[in-house]
Write an enzyme that holds these catalytic residues in place. Structure first.
Site, PDB file in Angstrom:
ATOM      1  N   ASP A   1       0.837  -1.211   0.000  1.00  0.00           N
ATOM      2  CA  ASP A   1       0.000   0.000   0.000  1.00  0.00           C
ATOM      3  C   ASP A   1       0.868   1.255   0.000  1.00  0.00           C
ATOM      4  O   ASP A   1       0.361   2.370  -0.124  1.00  0.00           O
ATOM      5  CB  ASP A   1      -1.015  -0.011   1.155  1.00  0.00           C
ATOM      6  CG  ASP A   1      -0.357  -0.047   2.526  1.00  0.00           C
ATOM      7  OD1 ASP A   1       0.874  -0.234   2.606  1.00  0.00           O
ATOM      8  OD2 ASP A   1      -1.087   0.104   3.533  1.00  0.00           O
ATOM      9  N   SER A   2       2.208   1.078   0.089  1.00  0.00           N
ATOM     10  CA  SER A   2       3.121   2.205  -0.124  1.00  0.00           C
ATOM     11  C   SER A   2       2.893   2.814  -1.499  1.00  0.00           C
ATOM     12  O   SER A   2       3.317   3.946  -1.752  1.00  0.00           O
ATOM     13  CB  SER A   2       4.575   1.735   0.005  1.00  0.00           C
ATOM     14  OG  SER A   2       4.815   0.619  -0.829  1.00  0.00           O
TER      15      SER A   2
ATOM     16  N   ASP B   1      -1.180  -6.110  -0.286  1.00  0.00           N
ATOM     17  CA  ASP B   1      -1.463  -5.491   1.012  1.00  0.00           C
ATOM     18  C   ASP B   1      -2.948  -5.214   1.189  1.00  0.00           C
ATOM     19  O   ASP B   1      -3.607  -4.713   0.275  1.00  0.00           O
ATOM     20  CB  ASP B   1      -0.756  -4.125   1.078  1.00  0.00           C
ATOM     21  CG  ASP B   1       0.407  -4.126   2.042  1.00  0.00           C
ATOM     22  OD1 ASP B   1       0.489  -5.010   2.909  1.00  0.00           O
ATOM     23  OD2 ASP B   1       1.238  -3.205   1.921  1.00  0.00           O
TER      24      ASP B   1
ATOM     25  N   LYS C   1      -1.234  -9.396   2.782  1.00  0.00           N
ATOM     26  CA  LYS C   1      -0.452  -8.968   3.956  1.00  0.00           C
ATOM     27  C   LYS C   1      -1.296  -7.997   4.751  1.00  0.00           C
ATOM     28  O   LYS C   1      -2.030  -7.182   4.171  1.00  0.00           O
ATOM     29  CB  LYS C   1       0.859  -8.301   3.531  1.00  0.00           C
ATOM     30  CG  LYS C   1       1.655  -7.735   4.719  1.00  0.00           C
ATOM     31  CD  LYS C   1       3.081  -7.349   4.352  1.00  0.00           C
ATOM     32  CE  LYS C   1       3.215  -5.996   3.714  1.00  0.00           C
ATOM     33  NZ  LYS C   1       2.750  -4.863   4.555  1.00  0.00           N
TER      34      LYS C   1
ATOM     35  N   GLU D   1      -1.201  -5.557   8.644  1.00  0.00           N
ATOM     36  CA  GLU D   1      -0.343  -5.011   9.706  1.00  0.00           C
ATOM     37  C   GLU D   1      -0.919  -5.316  11.081  1.00  0.00           C
ATOM     38  O   GLU D   1      -2.137  -5.240  11.280  1.00  0.00           O
ATOM     39  CB  GLU D   1      -0.211  -3.489   9.529  1.00  0.00           C
ATOM     40  CG  GLU D   1       0.504  -3.121   8.240  1.00  0.00           C
ATOM     41  CD  GLU D   1       0.721  -1.622   8.079  1.00  0.00           C
ATOM     42  OE1 GLU D   1       0.418  -0.848   9.021  1.00  0.00           O
ATOM     43  OE2 GLU D   1       1.192  -1.220   7.002  1.00  0.00           O
TER      44      GLU D   1
ATOM     45  N   GLU E   1       9.586  -4.381  10.311  1.00  0.00           N
ATOM     46  CA  GLU E   1       9.951  -3.068   9.757  1.00  0.00           C
ATOM     47  C   GLU E   1      10.589  -2.182  10.822  1.00  0.00           C
ATOM     48  O   GLU E   1      10.061  -2.039  11.933  1.00  0.00           O
ATOM     49  CB  GLU E   1       8.715  -2.367   9.146  1.00  0.00           C
ATOM     50  CG  GLU E   1       9.099  -1.006   8.555  1.00  0.00           C
ATOM     51  CD  GLU E   1       8.143  -0.457   7.517  1.00  0.00           C
ATOM     52  OE1 GLU E   1       7.126  -1.111   7.195  1.00  0.00           O
ATOM     53  OE2 GLU E   1       8.419   0.657   7.022  1.00  0.00           O
TER      54      GLU E   1
HETATM   55  O1  KIV Z   1       3.533  -1.112   1.637  1.00  0.00           O
HETATM   56  C1  KIV Z   1       4.678  -1.564   1.574  1.00  0.00           C
HETATM   57  O2  KIV Z   1       5.421  -1.321   0.605  1.00  0.00           O
HETATM   58  C2  KIV Z   1       5.137  -2.407   2.658  1.00  0.00           C
HETATM   59  C3  KIV Z   1       6.592  -2.736   2.688  1.00  0.00           C
HETATM   60  C4  KIV Z   1       7.324  -1.527   3.098  1.00  0.00           C
HETATM   61  C5  KIV Z   1       6.888  -3.898   3.548  1.00  0.00           C
HETATM   62  O3  KIV Z   1       4.386  -2.787   3.493  1.00  0.00           O
END
Ligand code: KIV
Length: 272
Positions: free
Chosen positions: A49-50, A88, A118, A120, A187
């Site tokens: 989600d970055s 994510d 994924k 968090e 992280e």
């Molecule tokens: O969103 C993302 O790119 C991430 C990585 C930094 C692990 O969660």
């Protein structure tokens, strides 16, 4: 029966099996063409989600909608053949309850054809991870600095600066492993803590800003390419792609202004 694909994709259990073996290589990827390149070298590609910050100019990952993750997830699955694609779950799509998380994660899996999601959180997400895994959704967990909690954390900061905080972070790692996560992203934490957690859990740890003590590493692709305007200090840059793009666009602009581009003969033929 569908026709078998020629290349077998890496699966979540394949990644889990790599614990304590050859380091796991991974990068974020948001589009088909970078996925096709990274696919040759990476064990898994994360549609992180970055992408909200890197591609869409948001200040944090909090505003990212599910639809955006699905759109980019589809592109990365289309562009890759071999690597496991992990998508994510964005903020607000899984925290409320295990059943809400299932509904949204199942949508991601069905619409993108990715191999895992994924999310968090440590102990607080253990029940949800168990619920998803029991229902056929492989989950990669993410602990330490969890960027979706930026508003409660107060910034992108290294986690576990004081030794007294280590036990809680290790408990998070054990909780997600016990709940059935196939791997866990660590992280922003110092090497001794990352090493301690890596030794304590039976699943692979994937570090980002967490040292080579982990079972693998992930970086944001644009950061390691030298394309991001703001790169965290821990990132080793393997290219100067931002500079190369700047130079190429300047040359292009000069070409157009001086009318030096080629005459339109067979211009739509693809170059070898
Ligand atoms: O969103 C993302 O790119 C991430 C990585 C930094 C692990 O969660």
């Amino acid at each position: 029966m569908s026709i078998q694909k020629q290349v077998r994709r890496v699966t979540a259990p394949d990644i889990a099996d790599r614990k304590g073996r050859e380091p796991i290589v991974s990068l974020t990827s948001y589009h088909a063409h970078t996925a096709a390149i990274a696919d040759k070298y990476c064990d898994f590609l994360l549609v992180g989600d970055s992408l909200g910050m890197v591609m869409h100019g948001y200040e944090s990952t909090v505003p990212v909608p599910l639809e955006l993750m699905i759109m980019h997830g589809k592109a990365v699955v289309r562009g890759s053949q071999r690597a496991l694609v992990v998508v994510d779950m964005p903020f607000g799509t899984y925290e409320e309850s295990p059943s809400v998380a299932f509904r949204n994660a199942a949508r991601v899996m069905k619409e993108t054809d990715c191999g895992a999601v994924k999310l968090e959180g440590g102990r607080r997400m253990a029940e949800t991870i168990d619920y998803l895994v029991q229902r056929g959704i492989p989950v990669m967990a993410h602990i330490g600095l969890t960027p979706q909690s930026i508003n409660t954390l107060g910034g992108f900061k290294t986690q576990g600066r004081q030794r007294e905080q280590w036990a809680a972070i290790e408990t998070d790692a054990r909780a997600v492993a016990d709940a059935g996560a196939f791997s866990v992203v660590l992280e922003a934490m110092a090497e001794p803590l990352a090493a301690q957690i890596t030794g304590a859990v039976p699943i692979p740890t994937i570090g980002i800003g967490a040292s080579a003590a982990c079972d693998g590493q992930i970086l944001v692709m644009e950061d390691m390419l030298g394309l991001s305007p703001r790169v965290p200090k821990f990132v080793k840059e393997f290219g100067k792609v931002g500079r190369a793009i700047d130079r190429a666009i300047k040359m292009y602009a000069d070409d157009v202004r001086t009318r030096s581009f080629p005459a339109p003969e067979n211009t739509y033929d693809v170059k070898d």
